[in-house]
Design a protein around this motif. Structure first.
Motif, short mmCIF file in Angstrom:
data_model
loop_
_atom_site.label_atom_id
_atom_site.label_comp_id
_atom_site.label_asym_id
_atom_site.label_seq_id
_atom_site.Cartn_x
_atom_site.Cartn_y
_atom_site.Cartn_z
N UNK A 51 0.84 -1.20 0.00
CA UNK A 51 0.00 0.00 0.00
C UNK A 51 0.88 1.25 0.00
N UNK A 52 1.94 1.25 0.80
CA UNK A 52 2.85 2.39 0.85
C UNK A 52 3.49 2.62 -0.52
N UNK A 53 3.96 1.54 -1.15
CA UNK A 53 4.59 1.66 -2.47
C UNK A 53 3.59 2.18 -3.50
N UNK A 109 -9.08 -8.76 -13.74
CA UNK A 109 -8.18 -7.77 -14.33
C UNK A 109 -6.88 -7.72 -13.53
N UNK A 110 -5.83 -7.29 -14.19
CA UNK A 110 -4.54 -7.06 -13.55
C UNK A 110 -4.06 -5.69 -14.01
N UNK A 111 -3.66 -4.87 -13.06
CA UNK A 111 -3.22 -3.51 -13.35
C UNK A 111 -1.84 -3.29 -12.79
N UNK A 112 -0.94 -2.83 -13.63
CA UNK A 112 0.42 -2.50 -13.20
C UNK A 112 0.53 -1.00 -13.01
N UNK A 113 1.12 -0.59 -11.91
CA UNK A 113 1.40 0.82 -11.61
C UNK A 113 2.90 0.97 -11.50
N UNK A 114 3.46 1.98 -12.14
CA UNK A 114 4.91 2.15 -12.05
C UNK A 114 5.31 3.62 -12.17
N UNK A 115 6.51 3.89 -11.70
CA UNK A 115 7.12 5.22 -11.80
C UNK A 115 8.58 5.02 -12.16
N UNK A 122 11.68 4.05 -9.83
CA UNK A 122 12.16 2.70 -10.09
C UNK A 122 11.32 1.64 -9.40
N UNK A 123 10.04 1.97 -9.13
CA UNK A 123 9.16 1.05 -8.42
C UNK A 123 7.97 0.66 -9.30
N UNK A 132 14.75 -3.08 -8.77
CA UNK A 132 14.51 -1.81 -9.45
C UNK A 132 13.97 -2.04 -10.85
N UNK A 133 12.94 -1.31 -11.17
CA UNK A 133 12.36 -1.39 -12.51
C UNK A 133 13.19 -0.56 -13.48
N UNK A 134 13.41 -1.09 -14.66
CA UNK A 134 14.14 -0.37 -15.71
C UNK A 134 13.16 0.05 -16.80
#
Length: 273
Positions: free
Chosen positions: A158-160, A182-188, A192-193, A240-242
């Motif tokens: 939840x924090x992320x 459904x599947x939902x991806x959230x990213x920034x 890098x999250x 870390x997301x690239x």
């Protein structure tokens, strides 16, 4: 989760009364169904109306006099001795003395016209007012501690998710599942999250788990495992997301793939570029 179940969670969220588990389900459902934001807004407006809808009333002046009179005749627990207190009444003047010759205590206030209510000793009033103030402080501290504890103990997912949604470059993408969920991806990219939110993902047999992956080109990188509760899950991808990563999910044995590579076809594939 259907709209009726979400409405119940939204009402609890508006009153800041959700448990950490319910708070996670609430954020997951809202992320998966942005069209339910209107329910959240309506509950927030209702909570604000309830908080502001009671007009202040000015008590009658007689209430104060009656209260002080009651305090004056109510036995107090504990003896309080004041060495510098003035007597409640002055003795009658001796024969031959005039009323003007009688000593006058400066600390005794003159009686107000029309105020015949008996006066409580000053030390009793101070004691009662201090006690009331302490009780009010304890109630406020207790309520604040509960709110702080709930906030601090929020699940990491939840924090992320909140951090990502607050980022200036927050993005999201959704895909439909074969099960109808459904599947939902959230990213920034700046943080890098990334977080995956599912609604309606199938439950797995004992000994199986879902494993997350970052797919970079042709290379899958494990990003942790997660379990779904009644088809719902909010999972933070480890590492870390690239830029350009594909977020994928496969079904693996408990603990994840022992080889570090997927052993089944992905059930979720969400490109981020």
């Amino acid at each position: 989760m259907n709209e009726k179940d979400f409405a119940e969670l939204a009402a609890g969220a508006a009153l800041d009364a959700l448990s950490p588990d319910d708070q996670q389900r609430y954020h997951a459902a809202l992320a998966a169904h942005p069209e339910w934001q209107s329910i959240v807004d309506a509950d927030a407006d209702s909570a604000g109306f309830l908080a502001d809808g009671v007009a202040q009333a000015v008590p009658s002046p007689d209430i104060r006099a009656a209260l002080l009179a009651r305090i004056a005749v109510t036995p107090q627990i504990g003896d309080v001795v004041l060495s510098d207190s003035a007597p409640d009444s002055m003795p009658d003047p001796a024969p031959g003395e005039t009323a003007d010759a009688a000593p006058v205590a400066d600390s005794a206030p003159a009686a107000r016209d029309g105020d015949d209510a008996p006066k409580a000793p000053a030390h009793r009033l101070r004691f009662l007012f201090a006690l009331a103030a302490c009780l009010a402080l304890l109630v406020g501290v207790g309520a604040g501690a509960v709110a702080i504890n709930t906030y601090i103990n929020r699940p990491a997912s939840v924090v992320a998710l909140e951090d990502i949604q607050a980022a200036g470059d927050a993005q999201q993408a959704s895909v439909s599942l074969e099960s109808g969920g459904t599947a939902t991806a959230h990213w920034s990219a700046s943080l890098g999250k990334s977080v995956l939110v599912t609604d309606g993902i199938p439950s797995l047999a004992e000994g199986k788990t879902y494993e997350l992956w970052y797919v970079r080109g042709d290379t899958p990188v494990s990003a942790g495992v997660f379990a779904a509760d009644d088809g719902e899950a909010t999972a933070v991808l480890a590492g870390e997301m690239h830029a350009g990563d594909v977020i994928a999910v496969t079904v693996e044995q408990d603990g994840g793939s022992p080889s570090g590579l997927p052993t089944s076809d992905p059930v979720v594939v969400i490109p981020t570029a």
